[in-house]
Structures are given as C-alpha cells and as structure tokens.
Design an enzyme around this catalytic site. Structure first.
Site, PDB file in Angstrom:
ATOM      1  N   LYS A 132      -7.584  -1.616  -8.436  1.00  0.00           N
ATOM      2  CA  LYS A 132      -8.833  -2.228  -7.964  1.00  0.00           C
ATOM      3  C   LYS A 132      -9.897  -1.132  -7.918  1.00  0.00           C
ATOM      4  O   LYS A 132      -9.683  -0.083  -7.296  1.00  0.00           O
ATOM      5  CB  LYS A 132      -8.662  -2.828  -6.576  1.00  0.00           C
ATOM      6  CG  LYS A 132      -7.977  -4.182  -6.578  1.00  0.00           C
ATOM      7  CD  LYS A 132      -8.060  -4.834  -5.216  1.00  0.00           C
ATOM      8  CE  LYS A 132      -7.378  -6.195  -5.228  1.00  0.00           C
ATOM      9  NZ  LYS A 132      -7.318  -6.814  -3.895  1.00  0.00           N
ATOM     10  N   GLU A 180      -2.573   0.940   7.601  1.00  0.00           N
ATOM     11  CA  GLU A 180      -2.063   0.336   6.358  1.00  0.00           C
ATOM     12  C   GLU A 180      -0.525   0.371   6.341  1.00  0.00           C
ATOM     13  O   GLU A 180       0.117  -0.557   5.866  1.00  0.00           O
ATOM     14  CB  GLU A 180      -2.627   1.046   5.126  1.00  0.00           C
ATOM     15  CG  GLU A 180      -4.127   0.849   4.907  1.00  0.00           C
ATOM     16  CD  GLU A 180      -4.517  -0.575   4.501  1.00  0.00           C
ATOM     17  OE1 GLU A 180      -3.639  -1.392   4.164  1.00  0.00           O
ATOM     18  OE2 GLU A 180      -5.721  -0.880   4.550  1.00  0.00           O
ATOM     19  N   GLU A 218      -4.313 -10.628  -8.359  1.00  0.00           N
ATOM     20  CA  GLU A 218      -4.366 -11.332  -7.079  1.00  0.00           C
ATOM     21  C   GLU A 218      -4.573 -12.835  -7.223  1.00  0.00           C
ATOM     22  O   GLU A 218      -5.507 -13.410  -6.675  1.00  0.00           O
ATOM     23  CB  GLU A 218      -5.466 -10.713  -6.194  1.00  0.00           C
ATOM     24  CG  GLU A 218      -5.268 -11.075  -4.738  1.00  0.00           C
ATOM     25  CD  GLU A 218      -6.138 -10.250  -3.781  1.00  0.00           C
ATOM     26  OE1 GLU A 218      -6.188  -9.019  -3.925  1.00  0.00           O
ATOM     27  OE2 GLU A 218      -6.729 -10.865  -2.908  1.00  0.00           O
ATOM     28  N   ASN A 226      -3.372  -8.214   1.979  1.00  0.00           N
ATOM     29  CA  ASN A 226      -4.525  -8.365   2.884  1.00  0.00           C
ATOM     30  C   ASN A 226      -4.093  -8.759   4.290  1.00  0.00           C
ATOM     31  O   ASN A 226      -4.926  -9.172   5.094  1.00  0.00           O
ATOM     32  CB  ASN A 226      -5.508  -9.411   2.329  1.00  0.00           C
ATOM     33  CG  ASN A 226      -6.100  -8.964   1.021  1.00  0.00           C
ATOM     34  OD1 ASN A 226      -6.215  -7.765   0.780  1.00  0.00           O
ATOM     35  ND2 ASN A 226      -6.459  -9.909   0.164  1.00  0.00           N
ATOM     36  N   HIS A 229      -6.262  -8.041   7.236  1.00  0.00           N
ATOM     37  CA  HIS A 229      -7.554  -7.607   6.708  1.00  0.00           C
ATOM     38  C   HIS A 229      -8.696  -8.596   6.935  1.00  0.00           C
ATOM     39  O   HIS A 229      -9.860  -8.233   6.791  1.00  0.00           O
ATOM     40  CB  HIS A 229      -7.443  -7.316   5.210  1.00  0.00           C
ATOM     41  CG  HIS A 229      -6.776  -5.997   4.911  1.00  0.00           C
ATOM     42  ND1 HIS A 229      -5.525  -5.673   5.377  1.00  0.00           N
ATOM     43  CD2 HIS A 229      -7.199  -4.914   4.214  1.00  0.00           C
ATOM     44  CE1 HIS A 229      -5.203  -4.454   4.963  1.00  0.00           C
ATOM     45  NE2 HIS A 229      -6.211  -3.971   4.262  1.00  0.00           N
ATOM     46  N   HIS A 233     -12.085  -6.818   8.038  1.00  0.00           N
ATOM     47  CA  HIS A 233     -13.348  -6.703   7.299  1.00  0.00           C
ATOM     48  C   HIS A 233     -14.513  -7.119   8.174  1.00  0.00           C
ATOM     49  O   HIS A 233     -15.576  -6.483   8.169  1.00  0.00           O
ATOM     50  CB  HIS A 233     -13.308  -7.544   6.019  1.00  0.00           C
ATOM     51  CG  HIS A 233     -12.438  -6.943   4.952  1.00  0.00           C
ATOM     52  ND1 HIS A 233     -11.647  -7.693   4.122  1.00  0.00           N
ATOM     53  CD2 HIS A 233     -12.226  -5.655   4.603  1.00  0.00           C
ATOM     54  CE1 HIS A 233     -10.990  -6.888   3.295  1.00  0.00           C
ATOM     55  NE2 HIS A 233     -11.329  -5.646   3.573  1.00  0.00           N
TER      56      HIS A 233
HETATM   57  N1  GLY Z   1      -5.873  -3.084  -1.044  1.00  0.00           N
HETATM   58  C1  GLY Z   1      -5.295  -4.305  -1.414  1.00  0.00           C
HETATM   59  C2  GLY Z   1      -5.006  -4.389  -2.885  1.00  0.00           C
HETATM   60  O1  GLY Z   1      -5.044  -3.402  -3.587  1.00  0.00           O
HETATM   61  O2  GLY Z   1      -4.759  -5.459  -3.369  1.00  0.00           O
END
Ligand code: GLY
Length: 344
Positions: A132, A180, A218, A226, A229, A233
């Site tokens: 990502k 994490e 994804e 997530n 998350h 966020h």
């Molecule tokens: N940080 C979550 C992912 O890389 O999908």
C-alpha cells in the site's frame, strides 16, 4: 537474521529481519538498476549502501508533507538524477517515508522498482509490507479530503527490517508498534511477547504476508488488518494527530471489543481479555481521550451519510473470530463509546 517471503507469484519478495540486515540491501535490488534514489527524512538513524551511484532525497516531516507536492518534488529530483524505468527507489524510514517513496516509485515512468528499509516498529510490522502506497488529499475549501486517498498498490522488490534502528526509537514510536502488534495478537492468538525481538517482528511480518498474499487488494480478508482501526482513524483526526496511529489503534481495539459485546458477538470475559492484553501485556493506554464529541467520532467512522443511514462497517471479534461486520447501527456504535467511557 530471519527471511520471510511474501508470496505474490512473480511479484513475490523477501523481508529480511535482523540486526545488521541492511548490509544485505544490495542483494535485494533489481539487477537492471544502474542508479538508486534514496528517499528518506532528516534524523533517520540508518545509513544504507546500495552499491550503486546514489542520490539522497530528503522529504519533510509530518502529515502535511505526505502530499502530491512531495511526489512532484521527488519526481523532479528523479528527472534531474536521470532515473530510468530500470533504476530503483529505496525508501529509508518509517511508514510515512515508505508510503511516499512507494507511491513516487509507482508513478515514476509508470512504475519503477522500490525497496524499503524500514526503521520503525510500525513500519516493520505493517506499513512497509504489502504494497500500500500513497499520500493524503488535504481538505479543500469544501472540507473534503482525507488520509491516503491518493495512492497505488505497488509491491516492493524487497524489504529490510534492520533491528539496529530500533535502539534509538523514542518510547512513543515503540508504543505505536505495540498497538499494531496487539492487533496481530487478536487476529491469530499468538503470544508474540513470549518471542525474542527478531522472532516477534518476523512473525508479525509473516502474519501480514499471509493475509496480503491471499487478498492483495483488500477485497476481503485484508480488511481484517483494520481491526481496531475504525475508531483509531477517527481519533487521530479528532485529536489532530496528538494521538499517534498505534496509540489510537490500542484504544480502537478496546472500542471494538465493547461494540462486539454490545452486539452480542462476544462475552464480557473476552472484553476483559482485550483490556488485559492491550493495557496489561502491551502496556498501552486503553482510555478514550476525554472531551471528544461522540457524534463527530461516529460521523468520522461512518465516513459518508449513506453509512450513517444504512449502518456502519467494523472489523469485530465474534464466535468465528475477527471478521468484517456491516450494518452496525449508529445507536450501537454510540452505546459502545458510552460503555468505554463508563469503564474508564
Ligand atoms: N495497514 C493495513 C494494510 O496494509 O492492509
């Protein structure tokens, strides 16, 4: 040193985890590369030697520099340096650097190779792995914008996690990495804290590699990464990033447990376990920061008006483990915020 393979067919790559692993960097570079553009920030505690003519490009610190302006600046630098499509970008730093370097590489000549040298715990266990990349879209006059809205999936050709760089990491950065890691604990049940540092980081990489290789873009399982998350966020935005990402994830994991409990998905014992793991074992703050407007948090978690009428989407624990749950009502989301505050 432990080598973890990220299996993605002809785009598979190795992640080298260990003290001094940066000495193996040259072996991860594509054989076609004649130059290396190192993208980094001031104060990054690791020097790298790609073994090729190298130019160093230093990007600014902080979310405002995670921007298209930085990508333009880097691209001008790449052009001056004579970077061709056969050359290589090397991102040396934490998640912001690898996200920006990765996106600059994805767009330069429609895509050149990138190798990441991750220097933070969050970067090693999450950001640098999985392809990502991206930058933020700053809010316009209409107030519309967001984190990581512009980007690409662009897998690196290799990743170096040199644990030497963790020695100087500020305590806050360590807390962020632990947030994490606590997430991985709930995804797998692994007792990561019982492992030595190299094994623990390599295991986190392995868990992420497994998820990414089964759902690179994804469309399903990757969303499980997530966990914690959705509120995180919203908290980052509402605290103007005074709560850092991993710290916000820790609070978000606790919130997700309360929400799952309110929805009848898990019992009180499992909620207590979330507190024990996140607050006890990982020594992270589990309290919702005081003074935040719950309505605003719900709006941010809903992301758009349709979500607020049709229900919100969360990653939640349940009888079948952690999974994506859609159609969660605003009332349920709100009640879980209340339950968290009452538990403080
Ligand atoms: N940080 C979550 C992912 O890389 O999908």
């Amino acid at each position: 040193m432990i080598t973890v393979r990220v299996p993605l067919g002809d785009r598979s790559y190795d992640v080298l985890v260990g003290h001094g692993s940066r000495s193996e960097l040259a072996g991860l570079l594509p054989s076609t590369a004649r130059r290396a553009a190192v993208v980094t920030q001031e104060g990054i505690p690791i020097d790298v030697d790609p073994g090729l003519p190298t130019e160093v490009f230093t990007i600014g610190q902080g979310e405002t520099h995670k921007s298209l302006a930085t990508i333009e600046e880097l691209s001008r630098g790449f052009a001056r340096f004579g970077m061709t499509r056969n050359d290589v970008v090397i991102g040396v730093g934490g998640g912001m650097v690898t996200d920006v370097a990765g996106f600059a590489a994805a767009s330069w000549h429609r895509g050149v190779a990138v190798v990441h040298v991750s220097t933070t715990l969050v970067g090693m266990v999450d950001a640098a792995i999985g392809g990502k990349t991206g930058v933020n879209l700053p809010a316009g006059t209409d107030g519309i914008g967001g984190k990581n809205l512009i980007g690409a999936y662009w897998q690196p050709s290799g990743v170096v996690c040199d644990l030497d760089s963790l020695a100087t990491l500020p305590p806050r950065e360590v807390r962020c990495g632990r947030g994490e890691m606590a997430k991985y604990h709930f995804l797998t049940g692994d007792d990561l804290l019982a492992m030595d540092e190299t094994e623990r980081i390599a295991r986190c990489v392995e868990i992420k590699a497994d998820v990414v290789s089964s759902d690179e873009r994804e469309s399903g399982r990757r969303a499980l990464l997530n966990y914690g998350h959705t509120l995180a966020h919203a908290l980052e935005i509402e605290t103007d990033y005074s709560l850092a990402h991993g710290e916000a994830v820790a609070v978000g994991l606790i919130y997700a447990a309360h929400l799952a409990h309110n929805l009848g998905r898990i019992g009180q014992r499992r909620v207590d376990q979330h507190y024990e793991i996140v607050g006890g074992s990982y020594e992270l703050d589990t309290t919702l920061p005081a003074g935040l407007d719950p309505q605003r948090l719900i709006e941010l978690m809903g992301r758009d008006k349709k979500a607020l009428s049709d229900g919100l989407t969360f990653v939640l624990d349940g009888p079948a483990g952690v999974e994506v749950v859609t159609g969660v009502s605003v009332d349920a989301a709100n009640d879980a915020l209340g339950a968290m505050t009452a538990a403080r």
